[in-house]
Design a protein around this motif. Structure first.
Motif, PDB file in Angstrom:
ATOM      1  N   UNK A 164       0.830  -1.208   0.000  1.00 17.94           N
ATOM      2  CA  UNK A 164       0.000   0.000   0.000  1.00 17.94           C
ATOM      3  C   UNK A 164       0.868   1.263   0.000  1.00 17.94           C
ATOM      4  N   UNK A 165       1.883   1.308   0.866  1.00 16.25           N
ATOM      5  CA  UNK A 165       2.765   2.470   0.910  1.00 16.25           C
ATOM      6  C   UNK A 165       3.582   2.595  -0.374  1.00 16.25           C
ATOM      7  N   UNK A 166       3.980   1.478  -0.941  1.00 17.95           N
ATOM      8  CA  UNK A 166       4.746   1.518  -2.188  1.00 17.95           C
ATOM      9  C   UNK A 166       3.906   2.130  -3.310  1.00 17.95           C
ATOM     10  N   UNK A 167       2.635   1.781  -3.350  1.00 18.35           N
ATOM     11  CA  UNK A 167       1.749   2.347  -4.370  1.00 18.35           C
ATOM     12  C   UNK A 167       1.561   3.844  -4.180  1.00 18.35           C
ATOM     13  N   UNK A 168       1.637   4.319  -2.948  1.00 17.37           N
ATOM     14  CA  UNK A 168       1.525   5.752  -2.671  1.00 17.37           C
ATOM     15  C   UNK A 168       2.863   6.473  -2.837  1.00 17.37           C
ATOM     16  N   UNK A 169       3.911   5.745  -3.200  1.00 19.82           N
ATOM     17  CA  UNK A 169       5.236   6.317  -3.414  1.00 19.82           C
ATOM     18  C   UNK A 169       5.836   6.865  -2.115  1.00 19.82           C
ATOM     19  N   UNK A 170       5.434   6.289  -0.983  1.00 26.05           N
ATOM     20  CA  UNK A 170       5.913   6.784   0.304  1.00 26.05           C
ATOM     21  C   UNK A 170       7.406   6.512   0.479  1.00 26.05           C
ATOM     22  N   UNK A 171       7.868   5.325   0.104  1.00 23.27           N
ATOM     23  CA  UNK A 171       9.283   4.991   0.287  1.00 23.27           C
ATOM     24  C   UNK A 171      10.180   5.970  -0.470  1.00 23.27           C
ATOM     25  N   UNK A 172       9.845   6.225  -1.727  1.00 21.49           N
ATOM     26  CA  UNK A 172      10.661   7.148  -2.514  1.00 21.49           C
ATOM     27  C   UNK A 172      10.557   8.567  -1.980  1.00 21.49           C
ATOM     28  N   UNK A 173       9.396   8.930  -1.502  1.00 19.13           N
ATOM     29  CA  UNK A 173       9.218  10.275  -0.953  1.00 19.13           C
ATOM     30  C   UNK A 173      10.039  10.462   0.316  1.00 19.13           C
ATOM     31  N   UNK A 174      10.095   9.447   1.163  1.00 17.87           N
ATOM     32  CA  UNK A 174      10.920   9.521   2.364  1.00 17.87           C
ATOM     33  C   UNK A 174      12.394   9.709   2.000  1.00 17.87           C
ATOM     34  N   UNK A 175      12.839   8.993   0.970  1.00 16.76           N
ATOM     35  CA  UNK A 175      14.226   9.119   0.560  1.00 16.76           C
ATOM     36  C   UNK A 175      14.505  10.500  -0.018  1.00 16.76           C
ATOM     37  N   UNK A 176      13.619  11.006  -0.853  1.00 17.70           N
ATOM     38  CA  UNK A 176      13.818  12.326  -1.448  1.00 17.70           C
ATOM     39  C   UNK A 176      13.813  13.426  -0.398  1.00 17.70           C
TER      40      UNK A 176
END
Length: 315
Positions: free
Chosen positions: A22-34
């Motif tokens: 679910x978080x991956x689909x919301x792009x949360x992981x990439x957003x945290x890194x950015x």
């Protein structure tokens, strides 16, 4: 049934797999890194900041709201696998959290609001209720920022006094601040409430916005700021002696609910009362008296009537 020292096929956090998708689909992981990768910029770090934050998110979803609670899921094979194979020490996590500066905190607040407002942007409702609420979180240690303050259960204990702003229609939080336990709700909270109202207006410009606050909202500067943002407020005013006297003298009550015998069970009335500090505030005082025992501390103003009363202030 085989007895072993450790069992690698059992987990108590299987739901974290679906939650991670679910978080991956919301792009949360990439957003945290950015957004937060700059706090640990070295590419050779073992625990990047984004991974540490995801670790804490997973721990919170699994029921561990404190950093110290990482000790429990650290023995779960699935939790360890999702953490990258190794769960960092508690000291390591605390040291990383101390890297957060004002810029990072503002970015985290913006990220929270963006996800909280996303459902409104997809389908803006006609009416939006914003619940502004504070709560006391008592502590039993010397955590940073914890101070003694009003504490109805653990008197004299240090605590936090966080404030949350929630959209009732979507049950999502769009603003949060962790405050020391001796911090009261009042004028200092006006800029944050205004910022949340601006966020809601940007997401749903045509909706009617109602801001609901408990008794701490009887702050003229805050209520005036809400009205200036073209929003309605609903709060409980301080039941001072003069206000209680004005309510007790009201003679015209409108019955809005009856019991099985046809007797009035709930009545409302507008009270012609203005406190001095409300001089230029467009506000109405509404009193509600009811036979239902729905409040822990009922207030009785009439000796011959078994009606506890509740008072509301609104524009």
């Amino acid at each position: 049934m085989h007895l072993r020292a450790t069992e690698t096929t059992l987990t108590g956090v299987a739901g974290l797999v679906g939650f991670g998708v679910f978080l991956r689909e919301l792009d949360v992981d990439a957003e945290l890194q950015r957004t937060f990768g700059r706090l640990k910029p070295d590419s050779r770090v073992v625990f990047p900041m984004a991974a540490q934050m995801r670790l804490l998110i997973d721990a919170a979803v699994a029921g561990e709201a404190r950093v110290f609670g990482l000790e429990a899921p650290a023995n779960d094979p699935l939790f360890v696998h999702l953490a990258g194979g190794v769960v960092p020490s508690i000291d390591r996590v605390y040291r990383d959290l101390r890297r957060f500066d004002d810029k990072a905190l503002a970015a985290l607040d913006s990220m929270l609001a963006e996800h909280g407002l996303a459902p409104l942007a997809k389908a803006p409702p006609d009416i939006i209720h914003l619940d502004v609420d504070t709560t006391v979180e008592p502590l039993f240690g010397s955590q940073e920022g914890a101070r003694p303050g009003p504490n109805p259960r653990y008197h004299g204990r240090p605590s936090y006094h966080p404030r949350l702003v929630r959209v009732a229609e979507t049950n999502t939080v769009i603003g949060a601040q962790l405050r020391p336990g001796d911090t009261n709700f009042g004028n200092d909270d006006v800029p944050d409430v205004e910022r949340c109202l601006d966020r809601v207006r940007a997401a749903a410009p045509e909706a009617a916005v109602y801001v609901r606050i408990d008794a701490a909202g009887d702050c003229t500067q805050l209520l005036r700021a809400i009205a200036d943002k073209r929003a309605f407020f609903l709060t409980k005013p301080r039941l001072t002696r003069d206000l209680a006297g004005a309510i007790s003298l009201v003679t015209r009550w409108k019955t809005v609910d009856w019991d099985a015998d046809g007797r009035p069970r709930r009545q409302v009335a507008e009270v012609l009362f203005r406190r001095g500090e409300w001089a230029d505030l467009a506000a109405r005082v509404i009193a509600v008296r009811t036979l239902d025992r729905t409040h822990a501390r009922p207030i009785y103003l009439w000796g011959d009537l078994d009606y506890p009363v509740q008072v509301y202030l609104t524009n």
